[in-house]
Design a protein around this motif. Structure first.
Motif, PDB file in Angstrom:
ATOM      1  N   ALA A  58       8.227  -3.310  -8.860  1.00  0.00           N
ATOM      2  CA  ALA A  58       7.315  -2.178  -8.713  1.00  0.00           C
ATOM      3  C   ALA A  58       7.708  -1.310  -7.534  1.00  0.00           C
ATOM      4  CB  ALA A  58       5.881  -2.663  -8.529  1.00  0.00           C
ATOM      5  N   GLY A  60       6.139   2.434  -5.447  1.00  0.00           N
ATOM      6  CA  GLY A  60       4.945   3.238  -5.312  1.00  0.00           C
ATOM      7  C   GLY A  60       5.078   4.580  -6.019  1.00  0.00           C
ATOM      8  N   ARG A  83       7.743  -0.929 -12.748  1.00  0.00           N
ATOM      9  CA  ARG A  83       6.360  -0.464 -12.624  1.00  0.00           C
ATOM     10  C   ARG A  83       6.219   0.610 -11.542  1.00  0.00           C
ATOM     11  NH1 ARG A  83       3.224  -6.318 -12.449  1.00  0.00           N
ATOM     12  NH2 ARG A  83       4.824  -7.489 -13.594  1.00  0.00           N
ATOM     13  N   ALA A  85       3.292   1.723  -9.087  1.00  0.00           N
ATOM     14  CA  ALA A  85       1.977   1.335  -8.574  1.00  0.00           C
ATOM     15  C   ALA A  85       1.394   2.448  -7.714  1.00  0.00           C
ATOM     16  CB  ALA A  85       2.092   0.054  -7.755  1.00  0.00           C
ATOM     17  N   SER A  89       5.452   2.770  -1.493  1.00  0.00           N
ATOM     18  CA  SER A  89       6.501   1.810  -1.833  1.00  0.00           C
ATOM     19  C   SER A  89       6.742   0.866  -0.668  1.00  0.00           C
ATOM     20  CB  SER A  89       7.807   2.553  -2.155  1.00  0.00           C
ATOM     21  OG  SER A  89       7.656   3.390  -3.277  1.00  0.00           O
ATOM     22  N   ALA A 110       4.147  -1.531  -2.611  1.00  0.00           N
ATOM     23  CA  ALA A 110       3.980  -1.746  -4.051  1.00  0.00           C
ATOM     24  C   ALA A 110       4.426  -3.132  -4.495  1.00  0.00           C
ATOM     25  CB  ALA A 110       4.743  -0.675  -4.827  1.00  0.00           C
ATOM     26  N   ASN A 111       5.379  -3.738  -3.783  1.00  0.00           N
ATOM     27  CA  ASN A 111       5.840  -5.076  -4.163  1.00  0.00           C
ATOM     28  C   ASN A 111       4.686  -6.078  -4.182  1.00  0.00           C
ATOM     29  OD1 ASN A 111       8.763  -4.511  -4.248  1.00  0.00           O
ATOM     30  ND2 ASN A 111       8.525  -4.170  -2.047  1.00  0.00           N
ATOM     31  N   GLY A 112       3.712  -5.864  -3.301  1.00  0.00           N
ATOM     32  CA  GLY A 112       2.591  -6.790  -3.211  1.00  0.00           C
ATOM     33  C   GLY A 112       1.640  -6.718  -4.381  1.00  0.00           C
ATOM     34  N   THR A 113       1.802  -5.719  -5.249  1.00  0.00           N
ATOM     35  CA  THR A 113       0.920  -5.597  -6.417  1.00  0.00           C
ATOM     36  C   THR A 113       1.405  -6.417  -7.605  1.00  0.00           C
ATOM     37  OG1 THR A 113       2.062  -3.667  -7.391  1.00  0.00           O
ATOM     38  CG2 THR A 113       0.396  -3.233  -5.691  1.00  0.00           C
ATOM     39  N   VAL A 114       2.603  -6.974  -7.513  1.00  0.00           N
ATOM     40  CA  VAL A 114       3.176  -7.727  -8.638  1.00  0.00           C
ATOM     41  C   VAL A 114       2.641  -9.157  -8.602  1.00  0.00           C
ATOM     42  CG1 VAL A 114       5.284  -8.515  -9.765  1.00  0.00           C
ATOM     43  CG2 VAL A 114       5.251  -6.295  -8.579  1.00  0.00           C
ATOM     44  N   THR A 115       1.872  -9.526  -9.602  1.00  0.00           N
ATOM     45  CA  THR A 115       1.267 -10.862  -9.640  1.00  0.00           C
ATOM     46  C   THR A 115       1.970 -11.810 -10.603  1.00  0.00           C
ATOM     47  OG1 THR A 115      -0.316 -10.119 -11.318  1.00  0.00           O
ATOM     48  CG2 THR A 115      -0.994  -9.952  -9.007  1.00  0.00           C
TER      49      THR A 115
END
Length: 294
Positions: A58, A60, A83, A85, A89, A110-115
């Motif tokens: 992902a 941003g 992605r 997000a 970013s 944005a990397n922290g939004t990947v679950t």
């Protein structure tokens, strides 16, 4: 095809004679913004080394995100499932000294939004020859991707960086663990790389410990042990050396090369990368790697 499930960061790189101590201010000689992140770096390295590559992660909805997407695509990486997000970013603030050493602060963005991988991403992983992972995404996401690959019979190569505790569910899904000597010591408690390698092989099928100027150690549960020397080089910037090694190693393994040949290919790619400044911008093309090997 090689799939990389990982981070994309914009590298904000400052070049200095020596890195500042705590509380100290020094004057730099240059500053650059370069698309990076361990995941994106490995994807670009693998693509330049000659493999078709898909990147999953992902960015941003900011200018950095657009630039990172364009950079990946320009290197030949498939970003169709990358992605976008809301928000910023990921960024990495990097200080590079005149000896080529570096220190890095990563802000996930944005990397922290990947679950975890989506259904479409799981399909891509299942169709891959290898899955490359690092630890700049949330651990549950990395673990879920590794398990999806393992269930599909796809080899998983994990670079355990930034260093942190590794859950058993993740290690159980890893085919090849690729730490540097400091990460290997942290994982195993063994300062000696040979002893650390033995301990790693109690948890994973194969392991490679990179040793900087001393080369790399390889071992497998089947009993194979190798030490491949590094290519002698005057380092300019070591920022992406490990990611270049990982991407090139994945390509060589996907091509079916024996372990010794695969490691020499990866070592040559890493040696070429440290001769140039930057992360993604320093990674060699396939023709350059082949020429370096001779």
């Amino acid at each position: 095809m090689i799939t990389v499930f990982g981070s994309a960061n914009m590298d904000l790189a400052a070049y200095v004679g020596r890195a500042p101590k705590l509380g100290e201010t020094v004057t730099g000689r240059d500053f650059r913004t370069v698309p990076g992140g361990k995941g994106a770096n490995q994807a670009i390295a693998a693509a330049r080394a000659g493999a078709p590559v898909t990147f999953l992660g992902a960015v941003g909805d900011d200018a950095f995100g657009a630039e990172m997407r364009d950079t990946l695509a320009g290197a030949g990486v498939d970003v169709g499932l990358l992605r976008r997000a809301p928000g910023v970013s990921g960024i990495a603030h990097i200080v590079v000294d005149d000896e080529g050493g570096n220190s890095i602060i990563v802000v996930p963005g944005a990397n922290g939004t990947v679950t975890g991988p989506t259904a479409a991403e799981r399909d891509v992983i299942a169709a891959s020859q290898a899955l490359l992972l690092q630890l700049e995404l949330p651990m549950p996401a990395v673990t879920a991707a590794a398990r999806a690959a393992r269930e599909a019979g796809v080899p998983v190569i994990l670079t355990p960086a930034p260093a942190q505790p590794l859950p058993g569910a993740l290690l159980d899904a890893v085919t090849l663990l690729l730490p540097n000597e400091h990460e290997a010591a942290g994982i195993t408690g063994a300062a000696d790389p040979g002893a650390a390698l033995d301990k790693l092989l109690e948890r994973v099928e194969e392991a490679v410990i990179t040793l900087g100027s001393q080369g790399a150690l390889y071992g497998s549960r089947a009993g194979e042990r190798l030490h491949v020397p590094a290519v002698p080089v005057k380092a300019v910037d070591t920022t992406a050396a490990g990611d270049t090694f990982a991407g090139a190693l994945a390509v060589a393994r996907a091509e079916g090369r024996p372990a010794a040949d695969a490691l020499r290919f990866a070592a040559a790619a890493a040696a070429l990368s440290v001769r140039r400044e930057g992360a993604s911008t320093s990674m060699p093309l396939r023709a350059e790697i082949d020429a370096e090997i001779g």
